[in-house]
Design a protein around this motif. Structure first.
Motif, PDB file in Angstrom:
ATOM      1  N   MET A 191      28.346  -3.206  22.788  1.00  0.00           N
ATOM      2  CA  MET A 191      28.301  -2.621  24.129  1.00  0.00           C
ATOM      3  C   MET A 191      27.637  -3.527  24.830  1.00  0.00           C
ATOM      4  O   MET A 191      26.510  -4.162  24.731  1.00  0.00           O
ATOM      5  N   LYS A 192      28.356  -3.516  26.150  1.00  0.00           N
ATOM      6  CA  LYS A 192      27.476  -4.141  27.231  1.00  0.00           C
ATOM      7  C   LYS A 192      26.369  -3.383  27.921  1.00  0.00           C
ATOM      8  O   LYS A 192      26.473  -2.435  28.301  1.00  0.00           O
ATOM      9  N   VAL A 193      25.188  -4.223  27.849  1.00  0.00           N
ATOM     10  CA  VAL A 193      24.116  -3.403  28.119  1.00  0.00           C
ATOM     11  C   VAL A 193      23.650  -3.855  29.697  1.00  0.00           C
ATOM     12  O   VAL A 193      23.659  -2.803  30.450  1.00  0.00           O
ATOM     13  N   LEU A 194      23.886  -5.124  29.899  1.00  0.00           N
ATOM     14  CA  LEU A 194      23.523  -5.492  31.263  1.00  0.00           C
ATOM     15  C   LEU A 194      24.782  -6.402  31.769  1.00  0.00           C
ATOM     16  O   LEU A 194      25.278  -7.240  31.321  1.00  0.00           O
ATOM     17  N   GLU A 195      24.887  -6.059  32.972  1.00  0.00           N
ATOM     18  CA  GLU A 195      26.299  -6.894  33.689  1.00  0.00           C
ATOM     19  C   GLU A 195      25.629  -7.289  34.853  1.00  0.00           C
ATOM     20  O   GLU A 195      25.297  -6.522  35.875  1.00  0.00           O
ATOM     21  N   VAL A 196      25.679  -8.467  35.183  1.00  0.00           N
ATOM     22  CA  VAL A 196      25.388  -9.192  36.548  1.00  0.00           C
ATOM     23  C   VAL A 196      26.475  -9.641  37.118  1.00  0.00           C
ATOM     24  O   VAL A 196      27.294 -10.572  36.270  1.00  0.00           O
ATOM     25  N   ARG A 197      26.947  -9.332  38.288  1.00  0.00           N
ATOM     26  CA  ARG A 197      27.968  -9.958  38.890  1.00  0.00           C
ATOM     27  C   ARG A 197      27.715 -10.720  40.236  1.00  0.00           C
ATOM     28  O   ARG A 197      27.231  -9.943  41.193  1.00  0.00           O
ATOM     29  N   ASP A 198      28.195 -11.809  40.337  1.00  0.00           N
ATOM     30  CA  ASP A 198      27.971 -12.567  41.640  1.00  0.00           C
ATOM     31  C   ASP A 198      26.853 -12.449  42.310  1.00  0.00           C
ATOM     32  O   ASP A 198      26.764 -12.243  43.471  1.00  0.00           O
ATOM     33  N   LEU A 199      25.814 -12.735  41.581  1.00  0.00           N
ATOM     34  CA  LEU A 199      24.360 -12.195  42.021  1.00  0.00           C
ATOM     35  C   LEU A 199      23.717 -13.314  42.961  1.00  0.00           C
ATOM     36  O   LEU A 199      23.573 -14.573  42.239  1.00  0.00           O
ATOM     37  N   HIS A 200      23.457 -13.236  44.148  1.00  0.00           N
ATOM     38  CA  HIS A 200      22.861 -13.920  44.979  1.00  0.00           C
ATOM     39  C   HIS A 200      21.435 -13.349  45.251  1.00  0.00           C
ATOM     40  O   HIS A 200      21.338 -12.188  45.735  1.00  0.00           O
ATOM     41  N   VAL A 201      20.577 -14.287  45.142  1.00  0.00           N
ATOM     42  CA  VAL A 201      18.882 -13.618  45.472  1.00  0.00           C
ATOM     43  C   VAL A 201      18.372 -14.690  46.186  1.00  0.00           C
ATOM     44  O   VAL A 201      18.320 -15.999  46.127  1.00  0.00           O
ATOM     45  N   ASN A 202      17.703 -14.308  47.372  1.00  0.00           N
ATOM     46  CA  ASN A 202      16.862 -15.159  48.165  1.00  0.00           C
ATOM     47  C   ASN A 202      15.191 -14.673  47.896  1.00  0.00           C
ATOM     48  O   ASN A 202      14.819 -13.571  47.567  1.00  0.00           O
ATOM     49  N   VAL A 203      14.478 -15.936  48.173  1.00  0.00           N
ATOM     50  CA  VAL A 203      13.142 -15.711  47.839  1.00  0.00           C
ATOM     51  C   VAL A 203      12.242 -16.399  49.076  1.00  0.00           C
ATOM     52  O   VAL A 203      12.578 -17.734  49.140  1.00  0.00           O
ATOM     53  N   GLU A 204      11.644 -15.554  49.974  1.00  0.00           N
ATOM     54  CA  GLU A 204      11.092 -15.991  51.085  1.00  0.00           C
ATOM     55  C   GLU A 204      12.273 -16.883  51.901  1.00  0.00           C
ATOM     56  O   GLU A 204      11.815 -17.967  52.251  1.00  0.00           O
ATOM     57  N   GLY A 205      13.256 -16.334  52.200  1.00  0.00           N
ATOM     58  CA  GLY A 205      14.367 -16.718  53.074  1.00  0.00           C
ATOM     59  C   GLY A 205      15.104 -17.855  52.272  1.00  0.00           C
ATOM     60  O   GLY A 205      16.198 -18.364  53.006  1.00  0.00           O
ATOM     61  N   LYS A 206      14.979 -18.281  51.258  1.00  0.00           N
ATOM     62  CA  LYS A 206      15.822 -19.276  50.494  1.00  0.00           C
ATOM     63  C   LYS A 206      16.522 -18.780  49.504  1.00  0.00           C
ATOM     64  O   LYS A 206      16.077 -18.051  48.563  1.00  0.00           O
ATOM     65  N   GLU A 207      17.894 -19.298  49.210  1.00  0.00           N
ATOM     66  CA  GLU A 207      18.808 -18.717  48.494  1.00  0.00           C
ATOM     67  C   GLU A 207      18.477 -19.578  46.961  1.00  0.00           C
ATOM     68  O   GLU A 207      18.511 -20.843  46.945  1.00  0.00           O
ATOM     69  N   ILE A 208      17.950 -18.812  46.067  1.00  0.00           N
ATOM     70  CA  ILE A 208      17.851 -19.332  44.930  1.00  0.00           C
ATOM     71  C   ILE A 208      18.733 -19.220  43.828  1.00  0.00           C
ATOM     72  O   ILE A 208      18.906 -19.979  42.942  1.00  0.00           O
ATOM     73  N   LEU A 209      19.352 -18.122  43.611  1.00  0.00           N
ATOM     74  CA  LEU A 209      20.541 -17.741  42.941  1.00  0.00           C
ATOM     75  C   LEU A 209      21.759 -17.610  43.583  1.00  0.00           C
ATOM     76  O   LEU A 209      21.771 -16.960  44.485  1.00  0.00           O
ATOM     77  N   LYS A 210      22.647 -18.540  43.074  1.00  0.00           N
ATOM     78  CA  LYS A 210      23.770 -18.611  43.920  1.00  0.00           C
ATOM     79  C   LYS A 210      25.095 -18.116  43.610  1.00  0.00           C
ATOM     80  O   LYS A 210      26.176 -18.741  43.229  1.00  0.00           O
ATOM     81  N   GLY A 211      25.203 -16.986  42.617  1.00  0.00           N
ATOM     82  CA  GLY A 211      26.386 -16.275  42.164  1.00  0.00           C
ATOM     83  C   GLY A 211      26.536 -16.224  40.720  1.00  0.00           C
ATOM     84  O   GLY A 211      27.350 -16.665  40.257  1.00  0.00           O
ATOM     85  N   ILE A 212      25.377 -15.743  40.312  1.00  0.00           N
ATOM     86  CA  ILE A 212      24.980 -15.426  38.670  1.00  0.00           C
ATOM     87  C   ILE A 212      26.051 -14.361  38.130  1.00  0.00           C
ATOM     88  O   ILE A 212      26.142 -13.352  38.716  1.00  0.00           O
ATOM     89  N   ASN A 213      26.702 -14.849  37.076  1.00  0.00           N
ATOM     90  CA  ASN A 213      27.727 -13.702  36.537  1.00  0.00           C
ATOM     91  C   ASN A 213      26.978 -13.986  34.884  1.00  0.00           C
ATOM     92  O   ASN A 213      27.119 -15.038  34.438  1.00  0.00           O
ATOM     93  N   LEU A 214      26.580 -12.647  34.546  1.00  0.00           N
ATOM     94  CA  LEU A 214      25.963 -12.969  33.075  1.00  0.00           C
ATOM     95  C   LEU A 214      26.324 -11.253  32.219  1.00  0.00           C
ATOM     96  O   LEU A 214      26.052 -10.412  33.133  1.00  0.00           O
ATOM     97  N   ASP A 215      26.830 -11.283  31.064  1.00  0.00           N
ATOM     98  CA  ASP A 215      26.967 -10.143  30.423  1.00  0.00           C
ATOM     99  C   ASP A 215      25.859 -10.200  29.032  1.00  0.00           C
ATOM    100  O   ASP A 215      25.968 -11.070  28.250  1.00  0.00           O
TER     101      ASP A 215
END
Ligand SMILES: Nc1ncnc2c1ncn2[C@@H]1O[C@H](COP(=O)(O)OP(=O)(O)O)[C@@H](O)[C@H]1O
Ligand SMILES: [Mg+2]
Length: 246
Positions: A1-25
């Motif tokens: 069973m898939k527990v965690l699904e991360v899709r096209d995750l973009h994350v900014n820290v203090e205005g700077k993009e650190i995660l640029k489209g994470i996909n992870l199952d």
């Protein structure tokens, strides 16, 4: 069973993009390892999944057991069974290890339990970690060595019994005996209902805990996913060959 699904995750820290489209199952009963160079965004990923307010999702989704959790606060995620151990555990003066874990557990389960039962279990789990029980009554991480802090994180994990755990460099800075003890306790925790995500630079912890999947995170993206054999190749050859593959 898939527990965690991360899709096209973009994350900014203090205005700077650190995660640029994470996909992870991540799958139930499996151990996933994330490796990658310093500064790639590994801790950013775990902090974002845990719901740390500093990490701003600009795009994408994180789903846990079918529910999008993007907007849940960290304590609500903890109540759903998500746990993370910090790469650099904070010192909390005035709150003992015992009180901290007891309060966390009550907040997660919503139930009171007797102090005696709690302490008995706590001391038992500290014994598994070769921790002297006097640490239960010391302020959380204050004056603890690096290894003692990491063991205290594993103690929290064992006491809170989450279904999904993220361990961020729990083996870094530990001596050989401490790595063995920590690995043994993670392995003891592992079962078919647990989902485990380990961030590490080192092979030692993985000789005891055999990963099912290894993901490589470089510059804010997961660029490769493979089996445990990837760990040895990375230890020998580093990451540059993977960068070339992208
Ligand atoms: N809380 C933060 N404040 C400022 N910058 C951060 C913070 N967290 C991460 N960063 C920056 O994001 C980048 C990725 O960091 P991090 O996720 O810690 O990488 P890793 O864990 O892979 O070594 C780095 O450039 C780091 O300086
Ligand atoms: Mg990190």
């Amino acid at each position: 069973m898939k527990v965690l699904e991360v899709r096209d995750l973009h994350v900014n820290v203090e205005g700077k993009e650190i995660l640029k489209g994470i996909n992870l199952d991540l799958f139930e009963g499996k151990v996933h390892v994330v490796m990658g160079p310093n500064g790639a965004g590994k801790s950013t990923l775990t902090n974002t999944i845990m719901g740390h307010p500093k990490y701003e999702i600009s795009k994408g989704t994180i789903s846990f057991k079918g529910e999008v959790i993007n907007d849940l606060k960290a304590d609500e995620r903890a109540r759903r069974g998500i746990f993370m151990s910090f790469q650099n555990p904070k010192e909390v003066a005035g709150v003992t290890v015992s009180n901290f874990i007891r309060a966390s557990r009550m907040s997660i389960t919503g139930q009171k339990e007797s102090l005696m039962d709690f302490q008995e279990e706590l001391h038992e789990k500290m014994k598994d970690l070769s921790m002297d029980k006097v640490y239960a009554d010391r302020y959380l991480n204050v004056g603890f060595s690096g290894g003692e802090k990491k063991k205290t994180e594993i103690l929290q994990m064992a006491m809170l019994n989450p279904s999904f755990v993220m361990l961020d460099e729990t083996d870094s800075g530990l001596d050989i005996d401490a790595v063995r003890i920590v690995s043994k306790n993670i392995e003891k925790f592992r079962n078919q209902n647990k989902t485990i995500l380990i961030i590490t630079h080192h092979k030692a912890i993985l000789s005891r805990i055999k990963p099912d999947y290894v993901h490589v995170l470089i510059d804010g993206n997961i660029v490769k996913t493979s089996d445990a054999s990837l760990v040895t190749k990375i230890q020998q050859e580093g990451y540059s060959w993977i960068k070339q593959e992208v």
